[in-house]
Design an enzyme around this catalytic site. Sequence first.
Site, PDB file in Angstrom:
ATOM      1  CE1 TYR A 268      -4.292  -1.012  -0.482  1.00 13.28           C
ATOM      2  CE2 TYR A 268      -3.437  -2.909   0.708  1.00 13.28           C
ATOM      3  CZ  TYR A 268      -4.404  -2.331  -0.101  1.00 13.28           C
ATOM      4  OH  TYR A 268      -5.472  -3.070  -0.536  1.00 13.28           O
TER       5      TYR A 268
ATOM      6  CG  HIS B  84     -13.894  -0.278  -3.685  1.00 14.82           C
ATOM      7  ND1 HIS B  84     -13.593  -0.917  -4.868  1.00 14.82           N
ATOM      8  CD2 HIS B  84     -15.129  -0.727  -3.334  1.00 14.82           C
ATOM      9  CE1 HIS B  84     -14.602  -1.710  -5.217  1.00 14.82           C
ATOM     10  NE2 HIS B  84     -15.553  -1.603  -4.316  1.00 14.82           N
TER      11      HIS B  84
ATOM     12  CB  CYS C   5      -3.440   3.818  16.552  1.00 14.23           C
ATOM     13  SG  CYS C   5      -4.799   4.933  16.976  1.00 14.23           S
TER      14      CYS C   5
ATOM     15  NE  ARG D 205      -2.934  -0.098  -5.085  1.00 14.51           N
ATOM     16  CZ  ARG D 205      -4.176  -0.434  -4.774  1.00 14.51           C
ATOM     17  NH1 ARG D 205      -4.402  -1.403  -3.895  1.00 14.51           N
ATOM     18  NH2 ARG D 205      -5.197   0.171  -5.323  1.00 14.51           N
TER      19      ARG D 205
ATOM     20  CB  CYS E 127      -8.925   2.529  18.698  1.00 20.59           C
ATOM     21  SG  CYS E 127      -8.177   4.138  18.358  1.00 20.59           S
TER      22      CYS E 127
ATOM     23  CB  CYS F 134      -5.600   3.072  20.964  1.00 21.90           C
ATOM     24  SG  CYS F 134      -4.915   2.114  19.592  1.00 21.90           S
TER      25      CYS F 134
ATOM     26  CB  CYS G  91      -7.101   2.613  14.945  1.00 25.17           C
ATOM     27  SG  CYS G  91      -6.278   1.637  16.226  1.00 25.17           S
TER      28      CYS G  91
HETATM   29  P1  OAD Z   1     -10.144  -4.126 -13.198  1.00 22.97           P
HETATM   30  O1  OAD Z   1      -8.662  -4.239 -13.257  1.00 22.97           O
HETATM   31  O2  OAD Z   1     -10.933  -5.310 -12.809  1.00 22.97           O
HETATM   32  O3  OAD Z   1     -10.688  -3.673 -14.613  1.00 22.97           O
HETATM   33  C1  OAD Z   1     -10.129  -2.601 -15.323  1.00 22.97           C
HETATM   34  C2  OAD Z   1     -10.949  -2.415 -16.590  1.00 22.97           C
HETATM   35  O4  OAD Z   1     -10.445  -1.286 -17.249  1.00 22.97           O
HETATM   36  C3  OAD Z   1     -10.878  -3.596 -17.560  1.00 22.97           C
HETATM   37  O5  OAD Z   1     -12.192  -3.864 -18.035  1.00 22.97           O
HETATM   38  C4  OAD Z   1      -9.989  -3.077 -18.697  1.00 22.97           C
HETATM   39  O6  OAD Z   1     -10.360  -3.605 -19.972  1.00 22.97           O
HETATM   40  C5  OAD Z   1     -10.281  -1.583 -18.636  1.00 22.97           C
HETATM   41  N1  OAD Z   1      -9.186  -0.713 -19.105  1.00 22.97           N
HETATM   42  C6  OAD Z   1      -7.845  -0.895 -18.978  1.00 22.97           C
HETATM   43  N2  OAD Z   1      -7.176   0.167 -19.452  1.00 22.97           N
HETATM   44  C7  OAD Z   1      -8.107   1.048 -19.876  1.00 22.97           C
HETATM   45  C8  OAD Z   1      -8.050   2.358 -20.451  1.00 22.97           C
HETATM   46  N3  OAD Z   1      -6.886   2.975 -20.684  1.00 22.97           N
HETATM   47  N4  OAD Z   1      -9.219   2.977 -20.780  1.00 22.97           N
HETATM   48  C9  OAD Z   1     -10.408   2.356 -20.538  1.00 22.97           C
HETATM   49  N5  OAD Z   1     -10.529   1.139 -19.989  1.00 22.97           N
HETATM   50  C10 OAD Z   1      -9.399   0.493 -19.658  1.00 22.97           C
HETATM   51  O7  OAD Z   1     -10.451  -2.867 -12.266  1.00 22.97           O
HETATM   52  P2  OAD Z   1     -11.828  -2.474 -11.549  1.00 22.97           P
HETATM   53  O8  OAD Z   1     -12.993  -2.794 -12.394  1.00 22.97           O
HETATM   54  O9  OAD Z   1     -11.655  -1.079 -11.079  1.00 22.97           O
HETATM   55  O10 OAD Z   1     -11.413  -3.546  -5.327  1.00 22.97           O
HETATM   56  O11 OAD Z   1     -11.792  -3.444 -10.303  1.00 22.97           O
HETATM   57  C11 OAD Z   1     -12.817  -3.338  -9.374  1.00 22.97           C
HETATM   58  C12 OAD Z   1     -12.305  -3.581  -7.991  1.00 22.97           C
HETATM   59  O12 OAD Z   1     -11.615  -4.824  -7.942  1.00 22.97           O
HETATM   60  C13 OAD Z   1     -11.258  -2.573  -7.503  1.00 22.97           C
HETATM   61  O13 OAD Z   1     -11.806  -1.427  -6.959  1.00 22.97           O
HETATM   62  C14 OAD Z   1     -10.545  -3.353  -6.454  1.00 22.97           C
HETATM   63  C15 OAD Z   1     -10.352  -4.600  -7.283  1.00 22.97           C
HETATM   64  O14 OAD Z   1      -9.916  -5.700  -6.693  1.00 22.97           O
HETATM   65  C16 OAD Z   1     -10.922  -3.571  -4.084  1.00 22.97           C
HETATM   66  O15 OAD Z   1      -9.732  -3.439  -3.843  1.00 22.97           O
HETATM   67  C17 OAD Z   1     -11.971  -3.765  -3.046  1.00 22.97           C
END
Ligand code: OAD
Length: 299
Positions: free
Chosen positions: A77, A131, A190, A80, A144, A193, A139
């Site tokens: 993280y 999300h 944290c 990221r 907490c 706490c 925490c």
């Molecule tokens: P995904 O990685 O599942 O999907 C990304 C989508 O973007 C795919 O359908 C690709 O084809 C498309 N894509 C890639 N590049 C692109 C571009 N330049 N322009 C347009 N489309 C493009 O990501 P999410 O759908 O965001 O959750 O994933 C949903 C959730 O799953 C995330 O929020 C995260 C993940 O695990 C959590 O962490 C809870």
Amino acid sequence: MPSFTAHSSVSQPDLDSFSKHLKSSKRILALCGAGLSASSGLPTFRGAGGYWRTYDATQLATSEAFMEDPSLVWQFYNYRRHMALQAKPNRAHFALAELARRNPDFLTISQNVDGLSPRAHHPAETLELLHGSLYDVKCTNFHCDYVEQNNFTDPIVPALEIPQNTGADLDISDAEVPLKDISTGDLPHCPKCKTALLRPGVVWFGEPLPVKTVSRIDDWTSQHIDLILVIGTSAIVYPAAGYIATARKMGARVAVVNMERPDSGASKLNAGDWFFQGDARVVVPQILEAVTGNIEEPR
Ligand code: OAD
């Protein structure tokens, strides 16, 4: 034979019919995913960019992974957070922000935790971060209630600094680059706490979505909707993906922007939907231009 505008595969007849509907739409919903930020250089979750080192990124996004190896999950993280701070919002983020300023009844639901929509000045009251955010921390102690928003400190604690070689960050997403051995005591703790670890303020798999966010969306989607924009999401993670069906039920026409045609999942195309294939950074400003005007490439 449809004509195609320069730099994208958006056909003129599709653009014309969509623009007409957009201009007459009062209540517009957008559901955004990682594809929105792909052109800003941030990897998506599925497909080529879906791995961090040898780990499936979705497996690191769990409380089980954090309990088992908080150092690994914090390094993921912190990396990221660092990458998203280096990235810049692209024209699609700015176009959506402009649509929000021009259309009083436009709600954007973003699954992205990267902070790029807020940094594109997307009006906060029209943006729901389903999300959570990489820049919120909370925490881990159940008793907490410490939460901090907009913590942009990078690295969040000195021990998490990304190792460098001659002034450049090492790419710790590459499994060949060794990870630091960071003891639990050096991870973020944290300040309230003073005992428990802090954790990223994102929603992990198996966790409920933020109650306030969900109730706001439920409220907003309980009335007629004219249009839903489904941008850069694989639409396979629920409850987020379910908002497409909700919008359809409330009368919305559907426009999907994606690099790939959705043949499965909640964004599978129905008759009457628009599908705009291409990079969101190019396609989103193009299809919204009838309302937003031209969106400049950010510098
Ligand atoms: P995904 O990685 O599942 O999907 C990304 C989508 O973007 C795919 O359908 C690709 O084809 C498309 N894509 C890639 N590049 C692109 C571009 N330049 N322009 C347009 N489309 C493009 O990501 P999410 O759908 O965001 O959750 O994933 C949903 C959730 O799953 C995330 O929020 C995260 C993940 O695990 C959590 O962490 C809870």
